[in-house]
Design a protein around this motif. Structure first.
Motif, PDB file in Angstrom:
ATOM      1  N   MET A  58      28.565  64.756  46.250  1.00 30.23           N
ATOM      2  CA  MET A  58      29.431  65.875  46.578  1.00 30.23           C
ATOM      3  C   MET A  58      28.756  67.169  46.111  1.00 30.23           C
ATOM      4  SD  MET A  58      31.938  64.348  48.051  1.00 30.23           S
ATOM      5  CE  MET A  58      33.289  65.521  48.038  1.00 30.23           C
ATOM      6  N   ASN A 141      36.153  60.520  49.368  1.00 32.28           N
ATOM      7  CA  ASN A 141      35.974  61.775  48.645  1.00 32.28           C
ATOM      8  C   ASN A 141      35.645  62.968  49.556  1.00 32.28           C
ATOM      9  OD1 ASN A 141      34.325  62.859  45.672  1.00 32.28           O
ATOM     10  ND2 ASN A 141      36.456  62.241  45.837  1.00 32.28           N
ATOM     11  N   PRO A 142      34.719  62.843  50.514  1.00 26.24           N
ATOM     12  CA  PRO A 142      34.362  64.005  51.336  1.00 26.24           C
ATOM     13  C   PRO A 142      35.457  64.509  52.281  1.00 26.24           C
ATOM     14  CG  PRO A 142      32.628  62.351  51.423  1.00 26.24           C
ATOM     15  CD  PRO A 142      33.812  61.712  50.767  1.00 26.24           C
ATOM     16  N   TRP A 147      38.131  69.203  49.520  1.00 27.63           N
ATOM     17  CA  TRP A 147      36.778  69.101  50.058  1.00 27.63           C
ATOM     18  C   TRP A 147      36.719  69.272  51.563  1.00 27.63           C
ATOM     19  CZ3 TRP A 147      33.422  70.188  46.751  1.00 27.63           C
ATOM     20  CH2 TRP A 147      33.577  69.807  45.425  1.00 27.63           C
TER      21      TRP A 147
END
Length: 182
Positions: A58, A141-142, A147
């Motif tokens: 990230m 997560n992305p 994000w």
């Protein structure tokens, strides 16, 4: 106690590991720094220091699911991994982004610059269920929270998602986590 657990379990169980850039600064946003991490993971696997089951890079942190291989120690692999990356990033910043480097000046006596938050702790994954939860977390997560780096998981290049879901192997250092359960 945590260090004793680390030594006891580091060769038995994979662990979920998060490393964060100091002050949560987006140092890893340039692809060239992400590629440094990829190259470093490839080195660890090639040198039989670790197996890497999953990752995501990230802008300001990385998540890994990895397992340290005997006779190496988790603490030493982490130290060498971060030292190598820090030296490469520092060299690049000095040459190409000298205005950014002062943001990472250290107040500690043992170094001039400091890129990573200290003492990232592993979370040992004692079961397949917990490993799969962490795998899902890493891969999402992305596209979650603040994000939203891409519109879909398969679009994010800097993750092991496509290795598992699309069965592509752009990162030859990856091992499938099911190896742990055969």
């Amino acid at each position: 106690m945590e260090n004793e657990d680390e030594e006891l379990f580091e060769h038995i169980y994979p662990n979920f590991f998060t490393a964060t850039i100091l002050k949560w600064l987006p140092l890893l946003k340039p692809d060239k720094y992400k590629q440094l991490i990829i190259n470093s993971l490839d080195f660890l696997v090639t040198q039989k220091r670790a197996k890497v089951y999953a990752f995501v890079i990230m802008p300001n942190h990385i998540h890994l699911i990895w397992k340290i291989l005997t006779p190496y120690r988790l603490s030493n692999v982490k130290r060498d991994f971060f030292k190598f990356l820090s030296n490469k990033i520092k060299k690049d910043l000095k040459e190409f982004h000298p205005d950014v480097l002062p943001r990472f000046e250290s107040t500690q006596n043992d170094r001039k610059y400091h890129f990573w938050q200290r003492n990232p702790l592993p979370v040992f994954l004692y079961s397949r269920e917990v490993l799969e939860q962490k795998l899902d977390y890493i891969h999402h997560n992305p596209v979650t929270g603040k994000w939203m780096l891409v519109n879909s998981l398969e679009q994010y290049k800097w993750s092991s998602f496509n290795f598992y879901e699309e069965e592509t192997n752009d990162f030859i250092f990856l091992s499938h986590y099911m190896e742990e359960y055969e």
